[in-house]
Design a protein around this motif. Sequence first.
Motif, PDB file in Angstrom:
ATOM      1  N   ALA A   1       0.844  -1.200   0.000  1.00  0.00           N
ATOM      2  CA  ALA A   1       0.000   0.000   0.000  1.00  0.00           C
ATOM      3  C   ALA A   1       0.882   1.254   0.000  1.00  0.00           C
ATOM      4  CB  ALA A   1      -0.915   0.008   1.217  1.00  0.00           C
ATOM      5  N   PRO A   2       0.505   2.300  -0.746  1.00  0.00           N
ATOM      6  CA  PRO A   2       1.303   3.528  -0.776  1.00  0.00           C
ATOM      7  C   PRO A   2       1.076   4.395   0.457  1.00  0.00           C
ATOM      8  CG  PRO A   2      -0.642   3.802  -2.132  1.00  0.00           C
ATOM      9  CD  PRO A   2      -0.667   2.372  -1.640  1.00  0.00           C
ATOM     10  N   LYS A   3       1.984   5.330   0.665  1.00  0.00           N
ATOM     11  CA  LYS A   3       1.818   6.367   1.674  1.00  0.00           C
ATOM     12  C   LYS A   3       1.443   7.674   0.977  1.00  0.00           C
ATOM     13  CE  LYS A   3       5.281   4.766   5.037  1.00  0.00           C
ATOM     14  NZ  LYS A   3       6.483   5.203   5.790  1.00  0.00           N
ATOM     15  N   PHE A   4       0.901   8.608   1.764  1.00  0.00           N
ATOM     16  CA  PHE A   4       0.543   9.903   1.193  1.00  0.00           C
ATOM     17  C   PHE A   4       1.202  11.017   2.000  1.00  0.00           C
ATOM     18  CE2 PHE A   4      -2.064  13.506  -0.071  1.00  0.00           C
ATOM     19  CZ  PHE A   4      -2.255  13.255  -1.433  1.00  0.00           C
ATOM     20  N   TYR A   5       1.846  11.951   1.281  1.00  0.00           N
ATOM     21  CA  TYR A   5       2.481  13.102   1.906  1.00  0.00           C
ATOM     22  C   TYR A   5       1.891  14.385   1.336  1.00  0.00           C
ATOM     23  CZ  TYR A   5       6.358  10.167   3.631  1.00  0.00           C
ATOM     24  OH  TYR A   5       7.117   9.216   4.263  1.00  0.00           O
ATOM     25  N   LEU A   6       1.565  15.339   2.184  1.00  0.00           N
ATOM     26  CA  LEU A   6       1.233  16.676   1.707  1.00  0.00           C
ATOM     27  C   LEU A   6       2.516  17.378   1.279  1.00  0.00           C
ATOM     28  CD1 LEU A   6      -1.520  17.813   4.215  1.00  0.00           C
ATOM     29  CD2 LEU A   6      -1.809  17.056   1.863  1.00  0.00           C
ATOM     30  N   ALA A   7       2.387  18.269   0.296  1.00  0.00           N
ATOM     31  CA  ALA A   7       3.565  18.835  -0.355  1.00  0.00           C
ATOM     32  C   ALA A   7       4.296  19.864   0.491  1.00  0.00           C
ATOM     33  CB  ALA A   7       3.170  19.464  -1.692  1.00  0.00           C
ATOM     34  N   ASP A   8       3.636  20.432   1.498  1.00  0.00           N
ATOM     35  CA  ASP A   8       4.279  21.462   2.306  1.00  0.00           C
ATOM     36  C   ASP A   8       4.023  21.192   3.782  1.00  0.00           C
ATOM     37  OD1 ASP A   8       5.582  24.336   2.203  1.00  0.00           O
ATOM     38  OD2 ASP A   8       4.006  24.398   3.716  1.00  0.00           O
TER      39      ASP A   8
END
Length: 383
Positions: A246-253
């Motif tokens: 499963a992937p992870k999710f990061y906000l860009a800032d």
Amino acid sequence: MFARSLALPAAGTDTFFLWGPRQTGKSTLLRQRFGDAFWVDLLKADELRRYAVRPESLRQELDASDIPPLQVVIDEVQKVPALLDEVHWLMENRGQAFCLCGSSARKVRRGAANLLGGRALRFELFGLTARELGEELDLDRLLNVGYLPRIYTSRHPERLLDSYVADYLREEIAAEGLTRNLPAFANFLEAAALTDGEIVNYTNLASDCGISATTIKGYFEILEDTLIGHWLPAWRSRTKRRLVVAPKFYLADVGVVNRLARRSTISRGSELYGKAFENWVFHELRAFVQYAGFDGSLAYWRLSGGLEVDFILGNMALAVEAKASANLSNRHLKGLRKLAEDHPEARRVAVCLEERRRRTSDGIDILPAEEFVRRLWDGALID
């Protein structure tokens, strides 16, 4: 004024898209690089109305030029996707070079199939990197207020971050009609910030936000399309070990993360500082892959039992563990050591807050944060 590291084509040579979240400095960069360009600014209400009603005006205005411009810049191109038909014609019949700048590809894809059918290059501008900041790099400030140039240098970053989120909701989401339920999306944004850098559980988020898991998935697509967030895929390989896929999710800032999550100042030694530190290392690696033209992907590696390495660059060219600790111990290095059993070829690095670099007996490089980014951008970590 920061010197940006993203190399763009010379004027008149190529047509390209320049994407990036709001306020990363796209327009500023383009005015620096293409000062003599024919400029279409769709943030101006009169220009937006003119080209939305008569997109052929672009062709007619260029035909009226005594000397055709080397480069045409269309800023916020997603606001009038129909202009891409004129762009396509001018490329094919006049050899005109364009820069098409925007903060969201979602509306463009809907209004103009295939983004010129692969005829344009694609670039992305991120927030400030350590290389661009140079001697002005203040890691504690960066992890609190984020990577956006105007906000990083402001005396009132908290106010600007609040305005940034409000403008994103009002201008990017509401004005572009990306969702019909803006209050629900605003609640989702706050919930998504709390899961920054983690595997997304759609069911739990749906329960927290009071909406369906299908809607949650759609909202993550909006974050990705508007470049506010990015997926980090799991490393996949042929191995006898069971890997998490499963992937992870990061906000860009990370500054946006902190404001959405309603965090006060985060300090060294805290768990929140560690999460922000990981977001920053992800930011630096993503920017390096784009700006340096690295021919490889970015992923993370995790066994089903829980051992993990934060980032894998390329085909195991570099394995990076981000630990916001001033005193790394063996427990911080378990993932890197387990990885070496299957991938002894990987160069292993732990980026941390120790004062001096060192190397363990089994070949793991322990690098202070500032030295890590310097060596990364100098190309010293990738063979």
